[in-house]
Enzyme design. Structure first.
Site, PDB file in Angstrom:
ATOM      1  N   MET A  30       0.840  -1.208   0.000  1.00  0.00           N
ATOM      2  CA  MET A  30       0.000   0.000   0.000  1.00  0.00           C
ATOM      3  C   MET A  30       0.876   1.260   0.000  1.00  0.00           C
ATOM      4  SD  MET A  30      -3.398  -0.928   2.114  1.00  0.00           S
ATOM      5  CE  MET A  30      -2.751  -0.654   3.753  1.00  0.00           C
ATOM      6  N   GLY A  31       2.168   1.089  -0.300  1.00  0.00           N
ATOM      7  CA  GLY A  31       3.054   2.253  -0.391  1.00  0.00           C
ATOM      8  C   GLY A  31       3.542   2.730   0.951  1.00  0.00           C
ATOM      9  N   ASN A  32       4.085   3.974   0.963  1.00  0.00           N
ATOM     10  CA  ASN A  32       4.776   4.515   2.137  1.00  0.00           C
ATOM     11  C   ASN A  32       5.826   3.501   2.584  1.00  0.00           C
ATOM     12  OD1 ASN A  32       4.398   5.281   5.546  1.00  0.00           O
ATOM     13  ND2 ASN A  32       5.141   6.685   4.026  1.00  0.00           N
ATOM     14  N   LEU A  33       6.677   3.156   1.627  1.00  0.00           N
ATOM     15  CA  LEU A  33       7.561   2.002   1.784  1.00  0.00           C
ATOM     16  C   LEU A  33       8.669   2.264   2.803  1.00  0.00           C
ATOM     17  CD1 LEU A  33       7.860   0.967  -1.976  1.00  0.00           C
ATOM     18  CD2 LEU A  33       6.144   0.305  -0.278  1.00  0.00           C
ATOM     19  N   GLY A  36      11.103  -2.741   5.647  1.00  0.00           N
ATOM     20  CA  GLY A  36      10.386  -4.024   5.632  1.00  0.00           C
ATOM     21  C   GLY A  36       9.891  -4.354   4.227  1.00  0.00           C
ATOM     22  N   HIS A  37       9.281  -3.357   3.581  1.00  0.00           N
ATOM     23  CA  HIS A  37       8.820  -3.559   2.200  1.00  0.00           C
ATOM     24  C   HIS A  37      10.016  -3.852   1.291  1.00  0.00           C
ATOM     25  CE1 HIS A  37       5.527  -0.701   3.652  1.00  0.00           C
ATOM     26  NE2 HIS A  37       4.820  -1.714   3.202  1.00  0.00           N
ATOM     27  N   GLN A  61     -10.439  -2.788   1.905  1.00  0.00           N
ATOM     28  CA  GLN A  61     -10.008  -3.443   3.144  1.00  0.00           C
ATOM     29  C   GLN A  61     -10.020  -2.514   4.353  1.00  0.00           C
ATOM     30  OE1 GLN A  61      -6.101  -4.275   1.296  1.00  0.00           O
ATOM     31  NE2 GLN A  61      -5.201  -3.764   3.279  1.00  0.00           N
ATOM     32  N   ASP A 152       2.425  -9.461   8.987  1.00  0.00           N
ATOM     33  CA  ASP A 152       0.972  -9.637   8.886  1.00  0.00           C
ATOM     34  C   ASP A 152       0.703 -11.139   8.804  1.00  0.00           C
ATOM     35  OD1 ASP A 152      -0.067  -6.712   8.441  1.00  0.00           O
ATOM     36  OD2 ASP A 152       1.732  -6.913   7.235  1.00  0.00           O
ATOM     37  N   ARG A 189       2.109   2.612   9.691  1.00  0.00           N
ATOM     38  CA  ARG A 189       1.290   3.266  10.724  1.00  0.00           C
ATOM     39  C   ARG A 189       2.138   3.784  11.891  1.00  0.00           C
ATOM     40  NH1 ARG A 189      -2.906  -0.663   8.872  1.00  0.00           N
ATOM     41  NH2 ARG A 189      -4.525   0.661   8.002  1.00  0.00           N
TER      42      ARG A 189
HETATM   43  P1  AMP Z   1       1.398  -2.918   3.500  1.00  0.00           P
HETATM   44  O1  AMP Z   1       1.954  -1.864   2.594  1.00  0.00           O
HETATM   45  O2  AMP Z   1       1.388  -2.525   4.928  1.00  0.00           O
HETATM   46  O3  AMP Z   1       0.102  -3.479   3.005  1.00  0.00           O
HETATM   47  O4  AMP Z   1       2.428  -4.126   3.435  1.00  0.00           O
HETATM   48  C1  AMP Z   1       2.804  -4.693   2.203  1.00  0.00           C
HETATM   49  C2  AMP Z   1       3.603  -5.933   2.473  1.00  0.00           C
HETATM   50  O5  AMP Z   1       4.751  -5.602   3.245  1.00  0.00           O
HETATM   51  C3  AMP Z   1       2.823  -6.992   3.274  1.00  0.00           C
HETATM   52  O6  AMP Z   1       3.142  -8.280   2.770  1.00  0.00           O
HETATM   53  C4  AMP Z   1       3.361  -6.805   4.666  1.00  0.00           C
HETATM   54  O7  AMP Z   1       3.277  -7.968   5.451  1.00  0.00           O
HETATM   55  C5  AMP Z   1       4.809  -6.453   4.376  1.00  0.00           C
HETATM   56  N1  AMP Z   1       5.419  -5.763   5.531  1.00  0.00           N
HETATM   57  C6  AMP Z   1       4.950  -4.667   6.165  1.00  0.00           C
HETATM   58  N2  AMP Z   1       5.749  -4.358   7.208  1.00  0.00           N
HETATM   59  C7  AMP Z   1       6.737  -5.280   7.230  1.00  0.00           C
HETATM   60  C8  AMP Z   1       7.857  -5.516   8.091  1.00  0.00           C
HETATM   61  N3  AMP Z   1       8.142  -4.728   9.122  1.00  0.00           N
HETATM   62  N4  AMP Z   1       8.655  -6.576   7.817  1.00  0.00           N
HETATM   63  C9  AMP Z   1       8.375  -7.401   6.755  1.00  0.00           C
HETATM   64  N5  AMP Z   1       7.334  -7.229   5.920  1.00  0.00           N
HETATM   65  C10 AMP Z   1       6.526  -6.185   6.157  1.00  0.00           C
END
Ligand code: AMP
Length: 280
Positions: A30-33, A36-37, A61, A152, A189
């Site tokens: 969902m961006g704001n990378l 972790g991303h 969602q 997640d 977040r």
């Molecule tokens: P999101 O942008 O929050 O929907 O996350 C996109 C992907 O990045 C999802 O598969 C998340 O589980 C993964 N993700 C988010 N935060 C982390 C993190 N701290 N470590 C590993 N993967 C992450």
């Protein structure tokens, strides 16, 4: 790095890669990378010839009172990080491209049971939105593999189940959680937290580690341990949502250590909801 918004353009690119016999990895976000991303992108790159990332804040969602409107959108910065990490393309559709008839669609993908507990109990319709958008994105991108974060944990379990149940020819890779030095799981977040809340936030993971230690020392009343953990969080300034010692495969609450366990947690700091987990 190619930037693509349009579905016709996306399909043409995928066809070109396929015709060249290239293996395609997909990372939906969902961006704001954050790091972790980008760790997901690095993992994807190691396992495929081409990496495509999607950035789409999926309205389906989000619940009515959730943070859809204020969810951070930082496309320029995101593209910089993706280019540095060697992504080949980023797909950034608008809601109108993904949901041309609006959100009141006729077809949903739902994974009951796995999606009912934990976050599913607190966020009605959330996982239906996740499994529906991931199916749509899988149909558009048609990747060989897709990377998801273990952060997640429930989402990853649902995607694995959905892919198996619907015979999708996609290998799902779970990537370990990237954390800040103080243990806090990185999350878009976290940016909502005040300095004071940010100082408390790592306690969520500390409490999970404490629970794991208690279980290793033979603490066997799981429900009592969950309650003690929630009390610790509430005393630290959180409002605990759930703290569940569960079976790692089914995510059903566990009653003994004969099965592989995971502890899943969610807690609020102010209005910000943080989630984390630890395998035992
Ligand atoms: P999101 O942008 O929050 O929907 O996350 C996109 C992907 O990045 C999802 O598969 C998340 O589980 C993964 N993700 C988010 N935060 C982390 C993190 N701290 N470590 C590993 N993967 C992450």
């Amino acid at each position: 790095m190619l930037m693509i918004q349009d579905i016709v353009q996306l399909r043409a690119l995928i066809r070109q890669w396929r015709n060249a016999g290239e293996r395609i990895a997909f990372v939906p976000t969902m961006g704001n990378l954050h790091q972790g991303h980008l760790q997901l992108v690095d993992t994807a790159k190691q396992r495929a010839d081409r990496v495509i990332v999607s950035i789409f804040v999926n309205p389906m969602q989000f619940g009515a009172n959730e943070d859809l409107d204020k969810y951070p959108r930082t496309l320029e910065q995101d593209c910089k990080g993706l280019t540095e990490h060697g992504a080949d393309a980023v797909f950034t559709p608008t809601p109108a491209i993904i949901y041309p008839r609006g959100l009141d669609v006729q077809t949903y993908v739902e994974v009951p049971l796995l999606g009912d507990h934990h976050c599913g109990a607190s966020r009605a319709g959330h996982f239906r939105g996740v499994s529906t958008i991931v199916t749509k994105l899988f149909n558009l991108v048609q990747p060989d593999i897709a990377c998801f974060g273990q952060k997640d944990y429930q989402q990853l379990a649902i995607i694995r189940q959905m892919v198996a149940d619907l015979s999708m020819p996609i290998e799902i890779i779970g990537v370990p959680t990237t954390r800040a030095e103080d243990g806090l799981a990185l999350s878009s977040r976290n940016g909502y937290l005040t300095a004071e809340q940010r100082a408390i936030a790592p306690d969520l993971y500390s409490v999970l580690q404490w629970m794991k230690q208690q279980l290793h020392q033979g603490f066997s009343d799981f429900r009592a341990l969950e309650q003690q953990a929630k009390d610790k969080l509430n005393a630290a300034g959180f409002k605990a949502d759930y703290m569940n010692i569960s079976n790692r495969q089914t995510l059903v609450p566990a009653t003994d250590s004969s099965q592989p366990l995971v502890i899943l947690a969610a807690a609020y700091l102010g209005n910000t909801r943080l989630i984390d987990n630890i395998e035992v």
